[in-house]
Design an enzyme around this catalytic site. Structure first.
Site, PDB file in Angstrom:
ATOM      1  N   HIS A 144       0.794  -1.223   0.000  1.00 48.53           N
ATOM      2  CA  HIS A 144       0.000   0.000   0.000  1.00 48.53           C
ATOM      3  C   HIS A 144       0.830   1.280   0.000  1.00 48.53           C
ATOM      4  O   HIS A 144       0.275   2.373  -0.112  1.00 48.53           O
ATOM      5  CB  HIS A 144      -0.930   0.005   1.219  1.00 48.53           C
ATOM      6  CG  HIS A 144      -1.736  -1.246   1.341  1.00 48.53           C
ATOM      7  ND1 HIS A 144      -1.323  -2.316   2.106  1.00 48.53           N
ATOM      8  CD2 HIS A 144      -2.899  -1.611   0.758  1.00 48.53           C
ATOM      9  CE1 HIS A 144      -2.225  -3.294   2.002  1.00 48.53           C
ATOM     10  NE2 HIS A 144      -3.187  -2.894   1.195  1.00 48.53           N
ATOM     11  N   MET A 163     -13.679   8.274  13.571  1.00 49.04           N
ATOM     12  CA  MET A 163     -13.640   6.897  13.071  1.00 49.04           C
ATOM     13  C   MET A 163     -12.250   6.262  12.965  1.00 49.04           C
ATOM     14  O   MET A 163     -12.129   5.186  12.389  1.00 49.04           O
ATOM     15  CB  MET A 163     -14.308   6.842  11.684  1.00 49.04           C
ATOM     16  CG  MET A 163     -15.763   7.242  11.685  1.00 49.04           C
ATOM     17  SD  MET A 163     -16.547   7.063  10.071  1.00 49.04           S
ATOM     18  CE  MET A 163     -16.594   5.276   9.912  1.00 49.04           C
ATOM     19  N   GLU A 164     -11.205   6.907  13.495  1.00 45.91           N
ATOM     20  CA  GLU A 164      -9.866   6.355  13.273  1.00 45.91           C
ATOM     21  C   GLU A 164      -8.965   6.263  14.497  1.00 45.91           C
ATOM     22  O   GLU A 164      -7.992   5.513  14.499  1.00 45.91           O
ATOM     23  CB  GLU A 164      -9.131   7.180  12.196  1.00 45.91           C
ATOM     24  CG  GLU A 164      -9.693   7.074  10.803  1.00 45.91           C
ATOM     25  CD  GLU A 164     -10.860   8.025  10.554  1.00 45.91           C
ATOM     26  OE1 GLU A 164     -11.634   7.773   9.613  1.00 45.91           O
ATOM     27  OE2 GLU A 164     -10.996   9.009  11.310  1.00 45.91           O
ATOM     28  N   ARG A 185      -3.239   3.653  -4.837  1.00 45.80           N
ATOM     29  CA  ARG A 185      -4.668   3.785  -4.532  1.00 45.80           C
ATOM     30  C   ARG A 185      -5.091   5.224  -4.286  1.00 45.80           C
ATOM     31  O   ARG A 185      -6.092   5.504  -3.614  1.00 45.80           O
ATOM     32  CB  ARG A 185      -5.060   2.910  -3.337  1.00 45.80           C
ATOM     33  CG  ARG A 185      -4.853   1.415  -3.566  1.00 45.80           C
ATOM     34  CD  ARG A 185      -5.109   0.607  -2.309  1.00 45.80           C
ATOM     35  NE  ARG A 185      -4.886  -0.816  -2.543  1.00 45.80           N
ATOM     36  CZ  ARG A 185      -5.870  -1.716  -2.632  1.00 45.80           C
ATOM     37  NH1 ARG A 185      -7.130  -1.351  -2.518  1.00 45.80           N
ATOM     38  NH2 ARG A 185      -5.579  -2.997  -2.841  1.00 45.80           N
ATOM     39  N   ASP A 245     -18.838  19.211  12.358  1.00 49.27           N
ATOM     40  CA  ASP A 245     -20.290  19.173  12.494  1.00 49.27           C
ATOM     41  C   ASP A 245     -20.639  18.897  13.954  1.00 49.27           C
ATOM     42  O   ASP A 245     -19.764  18.535  14.749  1.00 49.27           O
ATOM     43  CB  ASP A 245     -20.904  18.117  11.576  1.00 49.27           C
ATOM     44  CG  ASP A 245     -20.346  16.732  11.840  1.00 49.27           C
ATOM     45  OD1 ASP A 245     -20.966  15.995  12.625  1.00 49.27           O
ATOM     46  OD2 ASP A 245     -19.291  16.386  11.274  1.00 49.27           O
TER      47      ASP A 245
END
Length: 238
Positions: free
Chosen positions: A7, A184-185, A47, A208
């Site tokens: 990757h 989310m990480e 990617r 937000d």
């Protein structure tokens, strides 16, 4: 595993600095490289996950996208730590406020990451492992934010595997217990760093609010959160 990895196409650890700043959005990585770094070289485009190394005020630093969510980002955290000899990763992401006192464009410094992810399920027996950042990086970020007069909140975040998840009872419970924001990480980053004996920290700009229902644009998220970018660049270890 040898390098290049599946990757990351850098052929040597020397192409990547000891500290990597990691937004989810690879275009935010490009924005930082274009606007803050000098003598920039690109070390990754696999990617579309752009990665760059350059100099900020004479200090060598890298910046690279990670994608969204623990499964994507943890691949990059692991490969950078385990195969490219990176010592520090500072996440520079966005988050949704879960507390009325946390406003749009405020910065959250995550002291711990509660998660519904299964990455550590069963690894510690009956205990629920709650990953935490490197304390020295956290303290440095807090002190630097005060010098920069940047509005910050220091505390716990919740790291979810789902972006579209509307459960008001959960949000209310987290707010009751002082959780500042959802993202989310960070649990993946803190877990990877602890597992491999490296250092990490997660910074988030509030894009937000689950309380007020306010939200900012994708362009603002890509290019507008300069206070967080500058804070991370200032504290990045050489």
């Amino acid at each position: 595993m040898s390098i290049p990895t599946p990757h990351i196409e850098a052929k040597s650890p020397n192409e990547i600095a000891n500290t990597v700043l990691m937004p989810g959005d690879p275009l935010r990585a490009k924005f930082i490289a274009d606007n803050y770094l000098e003598d920039v070289t690109q070390f990754n485009a696999v990617r579309g996950m752009l990665g760059y190394t350059g100099y900020y005020k004479g200090k060598r630093v890298s910046v690279m996208g990670s994608g969204m969510g623990i499964p994507s980002s943890m691949i990059y955290y692991h490969e950078l730590f385990a195969f490219y000899e990176v010592e520090n990763i500072i996440r520079i992401g966005t988050a949704g406020a879960m507390n009325a006192e946390v406003g749009l464009e405020d910065i959250v410094i995550a002291t711990a990451s509660i998660t519904d992810s299964a990455i550590n399920v069963g690894a510690f027996g009956n205990y629920a492992f709650c990953p935490t950042p490197d304390f020295d990086l956290l303290l440095k970020a807090h002190e630097q934010a005060q010098k920069m007069n940047v509005k910050t909140h220091v505390g716990t975040v919740v790291c979810s595997d789902q972006f579209y998840r509307e459960r008001k009872e959960e949000t209310d419970k987290f707010a009751q217990y002082g959780v500042l924001a959802a993202e989310m990480e960070s649990a993946g980053l803190y877990t990877a760093a602890r597992r491999l004996g490296k250092k990490s920290l997660a910074l988030f700009t509030i894009s937000d609010s689950m309380v007020t229902k306010e939200a900012q644009s994708s362009e603002k998220r890509e290019k507008g959160y300069r206070s967080m970018m500058e804070l991370a660049l200032e504290i990045a270890p050489e």
